[in-house]
Design an enzyme around this catalytic site. Structure first.
Site, PDB file in Angstrom:
ATOM      1  CG  ASP A 232      42.497 -42.563 -34.171  1.00 16.96           C
ATOM      2  OD1 ASP A 232      42.870 -42.750 -32.994  1.00 16.96           O
ATOM      3  OD2 ASP A 232      43.266 -42.230 -35.090  1.00 16.96           O
ATOM      4  CD  GLU A 262      42.632 -40.567 -29.559  1.00 14.72           C
ATOM      5  OE1 GLU A 262      43.769 -40.561 -29.075  1.00 14.72           O
ATOM      6  OE2 GLU A 262      42.421 -40.465 -30.780  1.00 14.72           O
TER       7      GLU A 262
END
Ligand code: CA
Length: 485
Positions: A232, A262
């Site tokens: 993340d 991400e």
């Protein structure tokens, strides 16, 4: 895995009653059936409370096992239920990817006093006022877990910034002052320096933090028998740390351990640079393609579909690209809202599922629907067909027929194991016909649209061409009539 599909198994507004893991077990058979090969779980560790999606990470070692932050379970259930879900996923020969949030921590046990300086929210390299003492929530003692699994306790030395001063009640971004302290230099240059995203920002250059997070990662993988990570918020994390962390995992677990990052940017150059800087140790979500799909869905008729792959990772780095239509951040009401409009969704799924390039990710919210203030219906039936076509017919060589601004098509010519051919057409404007070549051996065969959007039957001509059709603002996927999905 050839023609694999990731299923991102959560949306933002799932029920927080704790039955999620049990519910997911019941969905596995239908996901397996359509060709899903990997399940992407939400953050599974203890966050600020059971109403937290999981990105307000409190304790990485508490997977729903200890009474902390008001409950034993997380939003999704208990550790025991999580382990059962994972065993059921593996039983069906699908992989499990876990979400890994290492940028920040939230919900500290105690506040501490330390020196800090307020910075300009729009340019975090600019200080606003003097260095002064503030009080903020930065001490993590984990009273419910104690020293189980790890003795490490966090304090303000392990963070770079916070967003609230209890002493004055000031909201704003505070940079923590100290020896070797400061925003990481290896992050996105947006807002001057985009190290700080939210909550207490972890100092990823602190040696004790690095050591702790590396140890945690291997514990986490073994404890849950994981097959991959979704990293993340990479845009806000020190690249030096990211590269070192990923190498550590690959060395310990081998190259088969899958890593997906991400990095939320639709700047092609920035994405390419990031991939180079981390030595291509991670795949990335194709944010560029997502924004193209979003834009195409906003400008019906005006968008030039022939440019749908411009600036995307599926074009520049196809073997590193995870293509997706929407996710829990881009959905309505969320921080990075950029929702692909409903009329374009089925088309967008055709684009990610039926092309040769990219490892596609189906979003729970697109499949089962989303809740929240502006609920959206799921497209399960439509995605089921496209995913099954991917599994059975979208193989082999790909030939493009990017005919006009509002209609494009491509054929997949099959391979030894998958002899069927498949012709996909999409239109963002009027209905259209594109003549596409399937091969002389197909002459005389009759093709039907598996999406059901067109009821026509198309006969392939003597030279092996079919004049395939697509309706206005629609998708058609032509496969030999009578073939079973
Ligand atoms: Ca950061």
């Amino acid at each position: 895995m050839e023609n694999g599909i990731i299923f991102q198994a959560y949306e933002w507004y799932l029920s927080d009653e704790g039955g999620y893991y049990k519910d997911m077990v019941l969905k596995l058979d239908e996901l397996k059936e359509i060709g899903v090969t990997a399940i992407g779980l939400p953050p599974v560790y203890k966050a600020t409370g059971t109403n937290d999606v999981g990105y307000g990470t409190y304790d990485l070692y508490d997977l729903g096992e200890f009474h902390q932050r008001g409950s034993v379970r997380t939003k999704y259930g208990t550790k025991e239920e999580l382990k059962y879900l994972i065993s059921e996923i593996h039983k069906r020969e699908m992989s499990v990817y876990a979400d890994v949030v290492l940028n920040h921590k939230a919900g500290a046990d105690r506040a501490e006093r330390f020196e800090a300086v307020l910075v300009d929210e729009k340019d975090r390299t600019k200080e606003v006022g003097e260095v002064h003492e503030i009080e903020a929530w930065t001490a993590f003692d984990f009273p419910g877990r104690g020293d189980t699994y790890s003795k490490f306790k966090w304090n303000y030395n392990h963070f770079t910034g916070v967003d609230f001063d209890n002493l004055t009640g000031t909201k704003g971004i505070f940079r923590i002052i100290g020896e070797n302290k400061g925003w990481s230099l290896g992050v996105s240059g947006e807002k001057g320096n985009f190290d700080y995203l939210m909550f207490a920002d972890i100092d990823l250059s602190h040696p004790a933090v690095v050591e702790e997070l590396k140890a945690w990662a291997l514990w986490f993988i073994d404890e849950l028998d994981l097959d991959g990570f979704r990293m993340d918020a990479l845009k806000h994390m020190d690249k030096v740390f990211v590269k070192d962390f990923l190498s550590h995992i690959k060395e310990a677990k081998g190259d088969k351990f899958y890593i997906l990052g991400e990095y939320w940017s639709n700047n092609e150059e920035e994405n390419n640079r990031f991939l180079e800087e981390i030595d291509f140790k991670s795949d990335l979500f194709d944010v560029g393609l997502h924004f193209n799909l979003h834009q195409a869905s906003q400008n019906s008729g005006d968008y030039d579909l022939r440019q749908i792959f411009d600036g995307s990772l599926v074009k520049s780095h196809p073997s590193q690209a995870v293509s997706f239509v929407d996710n829990h951040d881009s959905q309505l009401g969320q921080s990075l809202q950029s929702w692909v409009a409903p009329w374009f969704k089925e088309i967008a799924y055709g684009i990610i599922l039926l092309r040769k390039e990219g490892y596609p990710c189906i979003f729970y919210g697109d499949y089962y629907g989303t809740k929240g203030e502006n609920p959206q219906e799921g497209l399960k039936d439509k995605i089921d067909i496209l995913a099954k076509v991917r599994k059975d017919f979208a193989h082999g060589e790909q030939q493009d027929y990017f005919q006009s601004t509002s209609s494009i098509g491509w054929v997949r010519l099959g391979d030894e194991d998958h002899p069927h051919k498949c012709a996909t057409l999409i239109s963002s404007g009027d209905s259209d016909t594109i003549k596409m070549f399937l091969g002389e051996e197909e002459a005389g065969k009759i093709y039907a649209d598996f999406t059901g959007n067109s009821q026509e039957k198309i006969t392939v001509d003597d030279e092996g061409y079919g004049a395939f059709q697509v309706g206005p603002g629609s998708i058609s996927v032509w496969v030999e009539d009578g073939t079973k999905l």
